[in-house]
Write a protein that holds these residues in place. Sequence first.
Motif: not given
Lengths: 434, 434
Positions: A297, A339, A342-343, A346-347, B273, B296-298, B300, B302-303, B340
């Motif tokens: 990261t 962590q 989990k991304l 969605p990404l 989003w 937002n990570t935990n 799931s 996104g960023i 992130v």
Amino acid sequence: MQKPSGANFILKGDICYSKTHETLNVCSDGYIICIDGKSEGVYSSLPDTWLKRSELPVIDYSSCLIIPGLVDLHTHAPQFAFRGLGMDLELLEWLKTYAFVEEAKYADTQYARLAYSALIENLLNGPNTRVVMFATVHTPATSLLMDMLESSGLVSLVGKVNMDRNCPDTLREKSASHSLAATEEWLSKCAYQNVRPILTPRFIPTCSDELMKGLAGLQKKYNLPVQSHLSENKSEIEWVAKLRRGSSGYGAAYLEDDLFGGSVPTLMAHCVWSDEKETALMAERQVYAVHCPQSNTNLSSGIAPVRRFLQAGIPVGLGSDVAGGAHSSIFRAMADAIQVSKLRKPLLNVDEKPLTLEEAFYLATVSGGAFFGKAGMGASGSFDNGYEFDALVIDDKNITPPFEITIRDRLERVVYLSDDRNIKAKYVRGRSLT
Amino acid sequence: MQKPSGANFILKGDICYSKTHETLNVCSDGYIICIDGKSEGVYSSLPDTWLKRSELPVIDYSSCLIIPGLVDLHTHAPQFAFRGLGMDLELLEWLKTYAFVEEAKYADTQYARLAYSALIENLLNGPNTRVVMFATVHTPATSLLMDMLESSGLVSLVGKVNMDRNCPDTLREKSASHSLAATEEWLSKCAYQNVRPILTPRFIPTCSDELMKGLAGLQKKYNLPVQSHLSENKSEIEWVAKLRRGSSGYGAAYLEDDLFGGSVPTLMAHCVWSDEKETALMAERQVYAVHCPQSNTNLSSGIAPVRRFLQAGIPVGLGSDVAGGAHSSIFRAMADAIQVSKLRKPLLNVDEKPLTLEEAFYLATVSGGAFFGKAGMGASGSFDNGYEFDALVIDDKNITPPFEITIRDRLERVVYLSDDRNIKAKYVRGRSLT
């Protein structure tokens, strides 16, 4: 509180360790027996055979968690001094601007002693009981690090780094033969109880073909484990493709050099962008993928496909990768691993199950500890019979919620919320380090 | 060491605060003057006018860092008790399975007192000086939380939550009019120095149109700031689209309800989003995007596209979002935000510059603190003249590397590596809390 003077004792507390990737063994208010530095198993009540051995002290850690010591399969000892600094670049620029500049200082063993003292103090205070480290190219500073680790009581594999190209003059070894001679000189001095050498070509960009062939020779001659870096960053992969035009891939290049699994216990850090072919090769050769989520990261590398590795049957462990990562604790690496996993959904729109707590714990203990077994030092990471006795006693009272929770849930909180103040005792190979 | 008894004093140390998104003001071995709880500016040497005021104690924190207190713009007070637990689900399932179950317990003020005591102790030990909180639907427990926060000396905005649909019976308010009446009852009891109420419709799925209209009426009547959630998760956005078929978007629905910026100081948590249209609307209405990277990570989610928000001129602050996030410290949120942001390029192929340390610090101090100014409480987050005096004194000796580093680099290390043990003193509105 009575502490064991020898290596034979019994601990009492709330015991938790991995059975498989998916399941925990939990024993509330149970006993673990340690004889000659190894576990003799976990019991909910003490069997008669042990009760009769009145010379065995029972150390009462009731209400504390007792878990296996954590294993860091990838870190750079000389980078500890600048962790948490210079986090504004990607891998190749970061190496030039920060990492190589710092590593050059270890030509001076006085500086090395100062910096390594802080590193070892940090490790002793934290939850890791075993570490696999890159040192620097410098033989004296590498031997010094190993001496200091031996005194600490931690178990470690340490590598003198090999680099004969594509790095600053201050760090580049004059030629492949100079690098190999320095490596043999260093190996000749390695005589420790708790520290073993591991061959450490930094990565293909900094190691000529001649050097790699020579290292393969040393690997066979001394029967050594090997560590390096693999497929961390897209620019790095393109560079390797140019340097090794004849090879069918980055991992394949290591294999051509006879330094990629099979009979050679091998750790490859990162594997963020390992494709299907490379993944299959790692599985076939049982090469460890060392997942370093925080570093991947910080250096904008990406998120390694750990779920795919596990499904392919690749052995996986966790690494702090200090100073790509800022934190040496493998509790933090466990949380980071969960962590970032989990991304991916969605990404990247991949239909992958994120890592669970149970899986991250398995990687940090049994799976990481098994590499030490492969490397001829005795495996750690479990409390089943015969494992080397690495254990953490964790007082989690200050992070107890105002309701009842299970031992499994206490472990989850410890991973996310504990710090070195929660570690009440730490045993490595049956020896108390606290 | 002499501590200020009143609110007039001078601190001496290595001072660092934000000037703009991109630049830090640094004053080595300098002075900050605090008069009547506000900053009178930073000086490299004390001007004669101040030297003559011999009644002003100079508190010597030489070699320590002095920075503004950090601001948490989004957290859920009742979820503190289960932070670091139940991290295996996405938002909507997580709300049902964990968050709502815990929040229902706050009908019992005895439980609330026990749980909130632990929260406040944690906040006092950490680096945050100001927080904006969701409480629960319960009026008595919300008033209790505000009483306890007032005693703590921290500055806060606290909201009794409104929910009249799509939540368990144990938490659902009987009707919109019941919810509004309870809200007015709660507001009538709000008389504090350091705590102010903030209207808190949880999010559109749990608030009927009638309730939203009524809350807009209360907003106007009492001139209140507003907080809610926006575009956190794709399933949530789809759900809102179904619930509000007439609206042209999630943010637009809040705007139709007169609860979306303009003359209404508004915080919207997450905005992971938010599309171009929503982003433009937020910029136009100067709605705060509260970035909660760990949550937002935990969950799931996104960023969030923070770089796009900054470019669009949207005000941005940071939130811990406990217990979606496990950590209350905004130092951790700063590190998480930077980290992130570095994954967006390799995973989404966007050509966005990651957040810098300077930017994250600005969000955590000046930008977050400005919301308190908008909400009628006086802004914090800077040491420029006239800012309310929130400050942290940080002893970073134990994380000093074996080489010289700048004050800026010390700040970077503090963000990544410090914990509550490094906080030597903490001032809120000129009052020492240590």
